[in-house]
Scaffold this motif. Structure first.
Motif, PDB file in Angstrom:
ATOM      1  N   ALA A  13       4.796   5.614   7.701  1.00 52.12           N
ATOM      2  CA  ALA A  13       5.192   6.801   8.464  1.00 52.12           C
ATOM      3  C   ALA A  13       6.029   6.421   9.676  1.00 52.12           C
ATOM      4  N   ASP A  42      -6.707  14.604  -0.222  1.00 54.55           N
ATOM      5  CA  ASP A  42      -7.509  15.638  -0.894  1.00 54.55           C
ATOM      6  C   ASP A  42      -7.814  16.775   0.099  1.00 54.55           C
ATOM      7  N   GLY A  82      -0.549   6.578   2.214  1.00 54.25           N
ATOM      8  CA  GLY A  82      -0.998   5.248   1.790  1.00 54.25           C
ATOM      9  C   GLY A  82      -1.361   5.134   0.316  1.00 54.25           C
ATOM     10  N   PHE A  83      -2.235   4.169   0.042  1.00 51.18           N
ATOM     11  CA  PHE A  83      -2.477   3.736  -1.333  1.00 51.18           C
ATOM     12  C   PHE A  83      -3.973   3.557  -1.586  1.00 51.18           C
ATOM     13  N   TYR A 132      11.900   5.268   0.683  1.00 55.14           N
ATOM     14  CA  TYR A 132      11.998   6.375   1.647  1.00 55.14           C
ATOM     15  C   TYR A 132      12.985   5.984   2.758  1.00 55.14           C
ATOM     16  N   TYR A 188      -8.260   0.198   5.716  1.00 51.89           N
ATOM     17  CA  TYR A 188      -8.395  -0.028   4.270  1.00 51.89           C
ATOM     18  C   TYR A 188      -8.702  -1.492   3.976  1.00 51.89           C
ATOM     19  N   VAL A 231      11.422  -4.190   6.035  1.00 48.37           N
ATOM     20  CA  VAL A 231      10.237  -5.043   6.139  1.00 48.37           C
ATOM     21  C   VAL A 231       9.918  -5.211   7.632  1.00 48.37           C
ATOM     22  N   SER A 271     -11.600   3.287  12.935  1.00 53.11           N
ATOM     23  CA  SER A 271     -10.227   2.855  12.647  1.00 53.11           C
ATOM     24  C   SER A 271      -9.787   3.262  11.242  1.00 53.11           C
ATOM     25  N   GLY A 308       0.758   5.692   9.469  1.00 46.86           N
ATOM     26  CA  GLY A 308       0.606   4.262   9.178  1.00 46.86           C
ATOM     27  C   GLY A 308       1.955   3.561   9.276  1.00 46.86           C
ATOM     28  N   ALA A 309       2.008   2.337   8.736  1.00 52.32           N
ATOM     29  CA  ALA A 309       3.218   1.508   8.827  1.00 52.32           C
ATOM     30  C   ALA A 309       4.405   2.157   8.114  1.00 52.32           C
ATOM     31  N   ARG A 369      -4.133  11.469  12.117  1.00 49.97           N
ATOM     32  CA  ARG A 369      -5.594  11.407  12.123  1.00 49.97           C
ATOM     33  C   ARG A 369      -6.050  10.228  12.982  1.00 49.97           C
ATOM     34  N   ILE A 373       2.181  13.954   6.980  1.00 50.37           N
ATOM     35  CA  ILE A 373       0.765  13.607   7.140  1.00 50.37           C
ATOM     36  C   ILE A 373       0.662  12.089   7.107  1.00 50.37           C
ATOM     37  N   GLY A 374       0.077  11.523   8.151  1.00 50.16           N
ATOM     38  CA  GLY A 374      -0.105  10.073   8.186  1.00 50.16           C
ATOM     39  C   GLY A 374       0.743   9.423   9.256  1.00 50.16           C
ATOM     40  N   TRP A 421       9.109  -2.804  -3.713  1.00 52.35           N
ATOM     41  CA  TRP A 421      10.434  -2.619  -3.107  1.00 52.35           C
ATOM     42  C   TRP A 421      11.378  -1.862  -4.023  1.00 52.35           C
TER      43      TRP A 421
HETATM   44  P1  NAP Z   1      -1.727   3.543   5.423  1.00 55.42           P
HETATM   45  O1  NAP Z   1      -1.559   2.428   6.353  1.00 55.42           O
HETATM   46  O2  NAP Z   1      -2.913   3.573   4.572  1.00 55.42           O
HETATM   47  O3  NAP Z   1      -1.633   4.865   6.286  1.00 55.42           O
HETATM   48  C1  NAP Z   1      -1.904   6.118   5.705  1.00 55.42           C
HETATM   49  C2  NAP Z   1      -1.877   7.156   6.796  1.00 55.42           C
HETATM   50  O4  NAP Z   1      -2.172   8.410   6.203  1.00 55.42           O
HETATM   51  C3  NAP Z   1      -2.928   6.890   7.854  1.00 55.42           C
HETATM   52  O5  NAP Z   1      -2.432   7.294   9.087  1.00 55.42           O
HETATM   53  C4  NAP Z   1      -4.063   7.793   7.379  1.00 55.42           C
HETATM   54  O6  NAP Z   1      -4.935   8.165   8.399  1.00 55.42           O
HETATM   55  C5  NAP Z   1      -3.285   8.974   6.882  1.00 55.42           C
HETATM   56  N1  NAP Z   1      -4.054   9.773   5.952  1.00 55.42           N
HETATM   57  C6  NAP Z   1      -4.461   9.426   4.716  1.00 55.42           C
HETATM   58  N2  NAP Z   1      -5.145  10.437   4.144  1.00 55.42           N
HETATM   59  C7  NAP Z   1      -5.165  11.435   5.052  1.00 55.42           C
HETATM   60  C8  NAP Z   1      -5.719  12.728   5.074  1.00 55.42           C
HETATM   61  N3  NAP Z   1      -6.403  13.195   4.021  1.00 55.42           N
HETATM   62  N4  NAP Z   1      -5.556  13.482   6.173  1.00 55.42           N
HETATM   63  C9  NAP Z   1      -4.886  12.993   7.236  1.00 55.42           C
HETATM   64  N5  NAP Z   1      -4.334  11.786   7.290  1.00 55.42           N
HETATM   65  C10 NAP Z   1      -4.475  11.009   6.205  1.00 55.42           C
HETATM   66  O7  NAP Z   1      -0.464   3.681   4.438  1.00 55.42           O
HETATM   67  P2  NAP Z   1       1.057   3.283   4.698  1.00 55.42           P
HETATM   68  O8  NAP Z   1       1.540   3.718   6.018  1.00 55.42           O
HETATM   69  O9  NAP Z   1       1.807   3.709   3.490  1.00 55.42           O
HETATM   70  O10 NAP Z   1       1.005   1.732   4.738  1.00 55.42           O
HETATM   71  C11 NAP Z   1       0.318   1.042   3.715  1.00 55.42           C
HETATM   72  C12 NAP Z   1       0.641  -0.384   3.804  1.00 55.42           C
HETATM   73  O11 NAP Z   1       1.927  -0.607   3.289  1.00 55.42           O
HETATM   74  C13 NAP Z   1       0.684  -0.978   5.183  1.00 55.42           C
HETATM   75  O12 NAP Z   1      -0.570  -1.226   5.700  1.00 55.42           O
HETATM   76  C14 NAP Z   1       1.447  -2.225   4.910  1.00 55.42           C
HETATM   77  O13 NAP Z   1       0.602  -3.213   4.403  1.00 55.42           O
HETATM   78  C15 NAP Z   1       2.419  -1.763   3.855  1.00 55.42           C
HETATM   79  N6  NAP Z   1       3.708  -1.495   4.488  1.00 55.42           N
HETATM   80  C16 NAP Z   1       4.438  -2.587   4.791  1.00 55.42           C
HETATM   81  C17 NAP Z   1       5.643  -2.399   5.391  1.00 55.42           C
HETATM   82  C18 NAP Z   1       6.446  -3.588   5.710  1.00 55.42           C
HETATM   83  O14 NAP Z   1       7.452  -3.427   6.341  1.00 55.42           O
HETATM   84  N7  NAP Z   1       6.078  -4.807   5.314  1.00 55.42           N
HETATM   85  C19 NAP Z   1       6.109  -1.135   5.690  1.00 55.42           C
HETATM   86  C20 NAP Z   1       5.344  -0.052   5.357  1.00 55.42           C
HETATM   87  C21 NAP Z   1       4.125  -0.240   4.751  1.00 55.42           C
HETATM   88  P3  NAP Z   1      -6.216   7.256   8.706  1.00 55.42           P
HETATM   89  O15 NAP Z   1      -5.675   6.036   9.351  1.00 55.42           O
HETATM   90  O16 NAP Z   1      -7.064   8.091   9.557  1.00 55.42           O
HETATM   91  O17 NAP Z   1      -6.855   6.959   7.378  1.00 55.42           O
END
Ligand code: NAP
Length: 563
Positions: A193, A156, A353-354, A61, A473, A66, A470, A190-191, A212, A187-188, A56
Motif C-alpha cells: 500500500a 472478509d 496482503g497474502f 500495481y 504475519y 523493490v 501488530s 502494508g509495504a 487498521r 484498504i491496508g 514480479w
Molecule cells: P501486508 O503486509 O500483509 O499488509 C496488508 C495490509 O492490509 C495491512 O495493513 C493489514 O492490516 C490490512 N488488512 C488486511 N485485511 C484487512 C481487513 N480485513 N481490514 C482492514 N485492513 C486489512 O501485505 P502487503 O502490503 O501486500 O505486503 C506483503 C508483503 O509483500 C510484505 O510484507 C513484503 O514482504 C512484500 N512486499 C515487498 C515489497 C518489496 O519491495 N520487496 C513491496 C511490497 C510488498 P493489519 O496490519 O492490521 O493486518
C-alpha cells in the motif's frame, strides 16, 4: 479433506522428468540454476503465469519497486545487468529474472500457462505424480518453489461482494481500467500500500485510505545508478560481494540477532519503540497525523518498509483522507466505518496482503504424502514446520524452495531462495550418488529442528508484549513462526552442512514394481478452519516411519559421519 481415488493403469517406474519445479519466480529459477550447476539436466519448471518472474510477474500495481537495494536483492552469483535505481522498479526486477533465465540457459526448461492442481507421492514407484487440469507428469524429485506471498488475501468484510464499483486486489491489478479522476478507497497500509498510495493520490479525485495497523517505515534513499555505478558493481565483483556481505552482517546483527534476543533484552524493544516514535514525530511535524501513523508496537514486529513519499501524501488533506476507524461493512457505494460514516468511493483497492502458512493456501493445491495425508492438513493437525524450511517427514523427495514454514529470514528473500535451492540440490545430488530413489527427513531430525524453532521463537521479539496488536504475519494462525528464527549465516551453514543422519535414503528393489493405486489429487482445496486453540508442540511428530522402511528396499548407508 477428501481425495477422489482413480485407478492408474500401469506402474510408473521411469519418471517423465527427474525433477519437477513448480514456479518460475526467483525460487524456481535459482533451483534450475543450482541443478544445472550440479549437472542435473532433466528438469522442468512449470508456472501458472504467462511470463517469468513469479511475484514480479503477478504484482504490477502502480509504484511497485523493490524496497531492498538491488545489490542485495539479487542472486549472489549474478548482479542486475540493467538497473536504473538503487531500488529498481518492479519491471526491472522482472527483467532481471529473464536475464538469469537466459544467462543460465533455463528457457527450454520452462513451461508457462500451466497450473498445478495437485501432487501425490507413489510409495510403490518412489515417484511424484504432478497433476494439471488436463494431464499428469511424473518425477523423482519435486521442488515446490511457490513463493511465500502467493495467494492474495481478500478482506472478509461484510457486504464486500455487493460493492457496485470497481474492486481490485493489488496482486491482480487491472491495467485496462482508468483510475484517473475516481474516488478511490484503499484498504491496508502494508509495504504494498505504501508504494501504491502516493501514485493513486496523484490521479484520484479523492483518495481514502483505511488503516487498521500503521506501518514502520523510513525514508527511501533512492537515486539513479545508471550513470555508471551499476556498471562499476558489475565489473568489480569483489566490491559487490563485500557490500552484500556488509548488508547481510548488518541485518544479522542489527535486525535478526536483536529480534531473536528480545526476551533476554526486555528493555530494548520499548526503548526502540520510543526512539522510533520520536523520529516519526520529527518527520511528520503534525500531531493528528503522528497520532494516526506512529505505530505503538515495536519496530521489527512486522515487516517495515521504506518510502519518502508515503507520509507526504497524507499532508494534502483536500485530496487524501486517512481513516483509522474500523471498517464495519462495505455497501454498494462505499465503505461504512464503525462511527457510522459512509465513505463514498468508485474504486475499492484491497492492499490486504497474502495468505501465509494457512491451511488450504500454503500450498493452494493438495500435496499427498506417503501416508496418504495432505500436507496442509498435516501441518494444521501438528504445527507448521519444515526441517531447515525445506523437508517434511512423510513427503519424501519433496524439497520446498523458499516457500515452506521456517524458511524465510528477515532481509532479502533471495538469500533464502539461494540457501534452500542449494539444499535441494545437495539432497538430489547425494541421492544420485547413492543410487537412492527415496529421500526423507527423519521424524527425529524434523522434531528436533521444530523444537529448536519453537524455543527460539519463545525468546524472540514476535511473541513478546511489545508486538501485541501488530497483526504480524510472521506468526501464523496457530502461533507458529512463518519465518526462520535464525541469522542469514545460520541458514547458509544449516542448508549446506546439515548432517546426513537427518535423512533416510532408500531405493526400490530391482525388477518390475507392482502396479500402485494412485489417488487423484483434488484440484481445489477447502477453506481453512481455525483451530479452537493453539496446540502445544507435540513432543513426537504424527508422521509414521518413512515408507522406504516398509517396502522391499535396499537401504543405503543412513548416515555419513563425515558430514
Ligand atoms: P501486508 O503486509 O500483509 O499488509 C496488508 C495490509 O492490509 C495491512 O495493513 C493489514 O492490516 C490490512 N488488512 C488486511 N485485511 C484487512 C481487513 N480485513 N481490514 C482492514 N485492513 C486489512 O501485505 P502487503 O502490503 O501486500 O505486503 C506483503 C508483503 O509483500 C510484505 O510484507 C513484503 O514482504 C512484500 N512486499 C515487498 C515489497 C518489496 O519491495 N520487496 C513491496 C511490497 C510488498 P493489519 O496490519 O492490521 O493486518
Amino acid at each position: 479433506m477428501s481425495s477422489t481415488a482413480v485407478a492408474e493403469t500401469a506402474p510408473l517406474t521411469r519418471p517423465d522428468h527427474e525433477v519437477v519445479i513448480i514456479g518460475a519466480g526467483f525460487g524456481g529459477i535459482a533451483t534450475g540454476v543450482a541443478l544445472k550447476q550440479a549437472g542435473v539436466e532433466d528438469f522442468v519448471i512449470f508456472d501458472k503465469h504467462s511470463g517469468i518472474g513469479g511475484t514480479w510477474w503477478a504484482n504490477r500495481y502502480p509504484g511497485i519497486a523493490v524496497d531492498i537495494p538491488a545489490v542485495y536483492y539479487s542472486l549472489s552469483y549474478m548482479p542486475f545487468r540493467t538497473s536504473t535505481r538503487v531500488f529498481p522498479p518492479g519491471h526491472e526486477v522482472q527483467e532481471y529474472t529473464e536475464q538469469i533465465v537466459d544467462e543460465y540457459g533455463l528457457r527450454p526448461h520452462i513451461t508457462l500457462n500451466t497450473r498445478v492442481s495437485g501432487a501425490i507421492w507413489d510409495e510403490r514407484t518412489h515417484l511424484w505424480t504432478v497433476r494439471f487440469d488436463d494431464r499428469t507428469v511424473t518425477c523423482r524429485f519435486l521442488c515446490p518453489a511457490l513463493g511465500y506471498l502467493e495467494v492474495p488475501k481478500l478482506p472478509d468484510i461484510p457486504g464486500i461482494d455487493r460493492f457496485a464499483g470497481k474492486a481490485v486486489h493489488t496482486a491482480d491489478w487491472d491495467h485496462d481500467f482508468d483510475y484517473a479522476g475516481k474516488r478511490i478507497g484503499v484498504i491496508g497500509t502494508g509495504a504494498t500500500a505504501l508504494q501504491l498510495i502516493p501514485e493513486l493520490a496523484d490521479i484520484a479525485e479523492h483518495l481514502t485510505v483505511f488503516q487498521r495497523t500503521p506501518i514502520w517505515l523510513a525514508p527511501k534513499p533512492d537515486f539513479r545508478v545508471d550513470w555508471g555505478l551499476d556498471q562499476f558493481l558489475q565489473r568489480n565483483d569483489r566490491t559487490r560481494k563485500v557490500v552484500r556481505g556488509a548488508v547481510a552482517a548488518g541485518i544479522d546483527l542489527g535486525l535478526v540477532g536483536l529480534a531473536l534476543s528480545m526476551r533476554r533484552l526486555p528493555r530494548v524493544a520499548p526503548a526502540l519503540t520510543a526512539g522510533a516514535r520520536g523520529a516519526y514525530r520529527m518527520w511528520l511535524r503534525d500531531k493528528e497525523l503522528y497520532d494516526k501513523l506512529a505505530p505503538t508496537y515495536a519496530p521489527g514486529c512486522k515487516r517495515p518498509s521504506l518510502s519518502s513519499r508515503y507520509m507526504k501524501t497524507f499532508k494534502n488533506r483536500d485530496r487524501t483522507s486517512l481513516i483509522t476507524e474500523g471498517i464495519e461493512r462495505v455497501t454498494e457505494k462505499g465503505v461504512v466505518t464503525a462511527d457510522g460514516v459512509e465513505h463514498p468511493i468508485d474504486v475499492l483497492v484491497c492492499a490486504t496482503g497474502f495468505r501465509v502458512c494457512e491451511r488450504g493456501f500454503s500450498p493452494a493445491f493438495e500435496m499427498i504424502g506417503a501416508e496418504g495425508k495432505e500436507l496442509g492438513d498435516y501441518w494444521h493437525e501438528t504445527r507448521y514446520h519444515a526441517y531447515q524450511g525445506v523437508t517434511v517427514p512423510g513427503w519424501p523427495n519433496m524439497f520446498m524452495v523458499a516457500c515452506g514454514p521456517n524458511s524465510v529470514i528477515l532481509g532479502s528473500i533471495l538469500t533464502t531462495v539461494e540457501n534452500t535451492a542449494a539444499k535441494a540440490r545437495r539432497l538430489i545430488v547425494e541421492a544420485r550418488r547413492r543410487g537412492a530413489t527415496r529421500v526423507d527427513v527423519t521424524p527425529e531430525a524434523y522434531r528436533e529442528y521444530a523444537d529448536k524453532c519453537l524455543e527460539k521463537m519463545e525468546g524472540s521479539l514476535w511473541v513478546t508484549a511489545p508486538c501485541a496488536g501488530s497483526n504480524t504475519y510472521y506468526v501464523n494462525y496457530q502461533g507458529d513462526l512463518a519465518v526462520r528464527p535464525s541469522t542469514n549465516i545460520g541458514q547458509w551453514l544449516g542448508t549446506r552442512h546439515f548432517p546426513w543422519r537427518a535423512y533416510q535414503f532408500g531405493k526400490l528393489a530391482p525388477g518390475p514394481q507392482p502396479a500402485a493405486p494412485v489417488k487423484k489429487a483434488v484440484a481445489k482445496k477447502t477453506a481453512a478452519k481455525k483451530p479452537a486453540a493453539v496446540k502445544a508442540p507435540a513432543k513426537k511428530t504424527a508422521a509414521k516411519p518413512p515408507a522406504a522402511q516398509q517396502i522391499p528396499a535396499q537401504p543405503l548407508a543412513a548416515d555419513n559421519p563425515t558430514q
